[in-house]
Design a protein around this motif. Sequence first.
Motif, short mmCIF file in Angstrom:
data_model
loop_
_atom_site.label_atom_id
_atom_site.label_comp_id
_atom_site.label_asym_id
_atom_site.label_seq_id
_atom_site.Cartn_x
_atom_site.Cartn_y
_atom_site.Cartn_z
N MET A 1 11.88 25.72 -11.47
CA MET A 1 10.85 24.97 -10.77
C MET A 1 9.79 26.00 -10.36
O MET A 1 10.04 27.20 -10.39
CB MET A 1 11.43 24.28 -9.53
CG MET A 1 12.40 23.16 -9.84
SD MET A 1 11.69 21.79 -10.75
CE MET A 1 10.62 21.05 -9.54
N PRO A 2 8.60 25.56 -9.93
CA PRO A 2 7.54 26.49 -9.55
C PRO A 2 7.95 27.47 -8.44
O PRO A 2 7.42 28.57 -8.37
CB PRO A 2 6.41 25.58 -9.07
CG PRO A 2 6.69 24.25 -9.66
CD PRO A 2 8.17 24.16 -9.85
N SER A 3 8.86 27.06 -7.58
CA SER A 3 9.33 27.90 -6.49
C SER A 3 10.71 27.40 -6.07
O SER A 3 11.15 26.35 -6.53
CB SER A 3 8.37 27.81 -5.30
OG SER A 3 8.53 26.58 -4.63
N PRO A 4 11.41 28.13 -5.19
CA PRO A 4 12.69 27.61 -4.68
C PRO A 4 12.54 26.25 -4.02
O PRO A 4 13.48 25.49 -3.91
CB PRO A 4 13.14 28.66 -3.67
CG PRO A 4 12.45 29.91 -4.07
CD PRO A 4 11.13 29.47 -4.66
N ARG B 1 20.04 32.21 1.65
CA ARG B 1 19.27 32.09 0.41
C ARG B 1 20.21 31.88 -0.77
O ARG B 1 20.00 30.99 -1.58
CB ARG B 1 18.41 33.35 0.24
CG ARG B 1 17.48 33.30 -0.94
CD ARG B 1 16.54 34.53 -0.89
NE ARG B 1 15.72 34.59 -2.07
CZ ARG B 1 14.60 33.91 -2.26
NH1 ARG B 1 14.17 33.11 -1.30
NH2 ARG B 1 13.92 34.02 -3.38
N ALA B 2 21.27 32.69 -0.83
CA ALA B 2 22.24 32.54 -1.93
C ALA B 2 22.92 31.18 -1.87
O ALA B 2 23.14 30.54 -2.91
CB ALA B 2 23.28 33.66 -1.86
N GLY B 3 23.25 30.73 -0.66
CA GLY B 3 23.86 29.40 -0.50
C GLY B 3 22.94 28.29 -0.96
O GLY B 3 23.38 27.30 -1.56
N MET C 1 15.69 24.15 5.37
CA MET C 1 17.14 24.22 5.54
C MET C 1 17.57 25.61 6.00
O MET C 1 18.50 25.75 6.78
CB MET C 1 17.85 23.83 4.25
CG MET C 1 17.76 22.34 3.99
SD MET C 1 18.72 21.77 2.59
CE MET C 1 20.38 21.83 3.26
N GLN C 2 16.88 26.62 5.49
CA GLN C 2 17.20 27.98 5.94
C GLN C 2 16.90 28.14 7.43
O GLN C 2 17.73 28.66 8.18
CB GLN C 2 16.40 29.01 5.15
CG GLN C 2 16.92 29.20 3.74
CD GLN C 2 16.19 30.34 3.04
OE1 GLN C 2 14.98 30.31 2.88
NE2 GLN C 2 16.95 31.34 2.66
N ARG D 1 23.71 25.69 -4.00
CA ARG D 1 23.69 24.23 -3.83
C ARG D 1 22.69 23.56 -4.78
O ARG D 1 22.97 22.50 -5.32
CB ARG D 1 23.30 23.87 -2.39
CG ARG D 1 24.28 24.32 -1.36
CD ARG D 1 25.34 23.27 -1.19
NE ARG D 1 26.28 23.72 -0.21
CZ ARG D 1 26.74 23.00 0.76
NH1 ARG D 1 26.36 21.76 0.89
NH2 ARG D 1 27.62 23.49 1.60
N ILE D 2 21.53 24.17 -4.96
CA ILE D 2 20.54 23.61 -5.88
C ILE D 2 21.11 23.56 -7.29
O ILE D 2 20.98 22.55 -7.99
CB ILE D 2 19.23 24.42 -5.85
CG1 ILE D 2 18.52 24.22 -4.51
CG2 ILE D 2 18.31 24.02 -7.01
CD1 ILE D 2 17.37 25.19 -4.26
N ALA D 3 21.79 24.62 -7.72
CA ALA D 3 22.40 24.65 -9.06
C ALA D 3 23.48 23.58 -9.19
O ALA D 3 23.55 22.88 -10.21
CB ALA D 3 22.98 26.03 -9.34
N GLN D 4 24.31 23.41 -8.16
CA GLN D 4 25.34 22.38 -8.20
C GLN D 4 24.71 21.00 -8.27
O GLN D 4 25.16 20.15 -9.03
CB GLN D 4 26.23 22.47 -6.95
CG GLN D 4 27.14 23.65 -6.93
CD GLN D 4 27.85 23.80 -5.59
OE1 GLN D 4 27.49 23.18 -4.58
NE2 GLN D 4 28.87 24.64 -5.56
#
Length: 130
Positions: A9-12, A86-88, A78-79, A92-95
């Motif tokens: 995506m363009p950004s996280p 950030r890793a979490g 959310m952060q 979650r986005i990948a899942q």
Amino acid sequence: MADFRSDRMPSPEGEGRAKTALDSGYETYIKANASVNRRIFGAFPELRTALRGYASARLFDLFGFWVMWRLTGGFEGMQKSLGVSRAGMFRRIAQFREVFGEHPDVYEFPGVTVDPVKFAEGMAERQRNT
């Protein structure tokens, strides 16, 4: 787990649709979840069979992630609001993308609407009344 590095995506934040959403409290969502689940399973008893064990826990987790993404303003929200690392967040986005095929900022659950403004107003009203 699927690798989405070539399909970024363009950004996280995804497309940034949730970034402007208002902050909210996670505890209220958890409390509301129990009564919502009873009504859903009462209306659709076959869901209980279809969504057992890991699948149901993962589905509810990812749906809750999507709701909180919308209510808190996406990746950065959310952060800040919930303290998710950030890793979490990337995990979650990948899942979410693995299960639903789209970034949580783009995906829409048919029939589900999240209104962060009304949520924030309702939470503020509840806090005033306590």
